[in-house]
Design an enzyme around this catalytic site. Structure first.
Site, mmCIF file in Angstrom:
data_model
loop_
_atom_site.group_PDB
_atom_site.id
_atom_site.type_symbol
_atom_site.label_atom_id
_atom_site.label_comp_id
_atom_site.label_asym_id
_atom_site.label_seq_id
_atom_site.Cartn_x
_atom_site.Cartn_y
_atom_site.Cartn_z
ATOM 1 N N HIS A 121 0.874 -1.324 -0.117
ATOM 2 C CA HIS A 121 0.166 -0.091 -0.025
ATOM 3 C C HIS A 121 0.727 1.080 0.038
ATOM 4 O O HIS A 121 2.020 1.305 0.785
ATOM 5 C CB HIS A 121 -0.811 -0.067 1.076
ATOM 6 C CG HIS A 121 -0.118 0.178 2.643
ATOM 7 N ND1 HIS A 121 0.196 1.168 3.242
ATOM 8 C CD2 HIS A 121 0.067 -1.039 3.175
ATOM 9 C CE1 HIS A 121 0.653 0.808 4.296
ATOM 10 N NE2 HIS A 121 1.126 -0.525 4.489
ATOM 11 N N ASP A 122 0.417 2.125 -0.842
ATOM 12 C CA ASP A 122 0.814 3.536 -0.615
ATOM 13 C C ASP A 122 2.620 3.587 -1.454
ATOM 14 O O ASP A 122 3.004 4.479 -1.265
ATOM 15 C CB ASP A 122 0.839 4.149 0.723
ATOM 16 C CG ASP A 122 -0.473 4.350 1.217
ATOM 17 O OD1 ASP A 122 -1.187 5.160 0.572
ATOM 18 O OD2 ASP A 122 -0.517 3.586 2.148
ATOM 19 N N GLY A 139 5.208 -1.016 2.913
ATOM 20 C CA GLY A 139 4.128 0.377 2.554
ATOM 21 C C GLY A 139 5.143 1.427 2.421
ATOM 22 O O GLY A 139 6.143 1.580 2.983
#
Length: 259
Positions: A121-122, A139
């Protein structure tokens, strides 16, 4: 041209598809998906809500696109997984969408992710990037343009690998890797410039010599990083490469590699 959809595929009527996409056996495409043209989805690819896909991408078997983040703080908020054009994703690549902290995960264009790569994520993965098999990104990792990462490498959360840098295979990245360099060893350290990569991309001998001198000031001149940055800008005031190196140092969150 119309899209070619295998009869075993499950494609939501709410998804927005461009033209000439090929959707193979047992592919799943959820409601909130938007894609362009000429994409290829091999068997068992799953494209989840929040996927935003450009043109001419190839997703080989069992790739997972825009699944929910492995983040306990994630509460189902609408976020995206953004993918540009002309990328190749090999089997079992997994890419999770963003969280509310940034709102998205992204992959640029002309990038190759080999089998079993994970993009958490991200993360922001740039264009013209090559990531070899089994590399795992935590992340908020950022791979800038033209980065190469060897196989079975772990990149720790919030680390950045600078443009045109190369990280060898089987290592753990826990510090930021500056642009143009070669990183290897255990623990991972500065191992010179990515000379082969730079030459392949049209850097002149003078360019490479100047960049090498910049890193001499950083690693071999006995200067603090702030002092080295000042010396670099003083010595190469018009150099875009100098600006790239100094900006990277100034914005590093994890601190740059040692030698």
């Amino acid at each position: 041209m119309s899209n070619t959809i295998h009869p075993t595929a499950i494609v939501s009527p709410k998804a927005t598809l461009g033209e000439n996409n090929t959707i193979g056996p047992y592919v799943i495409i959820e409601d909130d998906v938007v894609m362009g043209n000429n994409n290829l989805f091999g068997p068992l690819v799953c494209v989840y809500n929040g996927a935003r896909i450009g043109n001419n991408n190839k997703f080989h078997q069992a790739v997972s696109v825009a699944h929910i983040p492995q983040d306990l703080k994630f509460t189902g908020e609408p976020t995206e997984m953004r993918i540009g054009d002309n990328n190749v994703f090999h089997e079992f690549v997994t890419m999770h969408r963003g969280t509310k902290e940034t709102g998205f995960t992204s992959v640029g264009s002309n990038t190759l992710l080999m089998a079993y790569v994970h993009v958490a994520h991200d993360c922001v993965v740039g264009s013209n990037v090559v990531v070899a098999n089994l590399t795992q990104m935590g992340g908020h990792v950022h791979l800038e343009d033209w980065v190469t990462v060897g196989g079975m490498t772990a990149v720790v959360q919030f680390c950045t690998i600078g443009k045109h840098a190369m990280v060898g295979g089987g290592f753990k990245v826990v510090k930021d890797v500056p642009p143009f360099v070669l990183a290897g060893g255990e623990p991972l350290r500065f191992s010179g410039l990515n000379v082969v990569g730079l030459r392949r991309r049209g850097f002149s001998n003078q360019d490479i010599s100047e960049i090498k001198d910049m890193y001499r000031l950083i690693y071999d001149a006995g200067l603090l990083h702030k002092e080295a940055a000042e010396k670099i800008l003083e010595k190469y005031p018009e150099s875009e490469f100098a600006k790239d190196v100094v900006s990277f140092m100034e914005h590093s969150k994890k601190g740059i590699l040692g030698k």
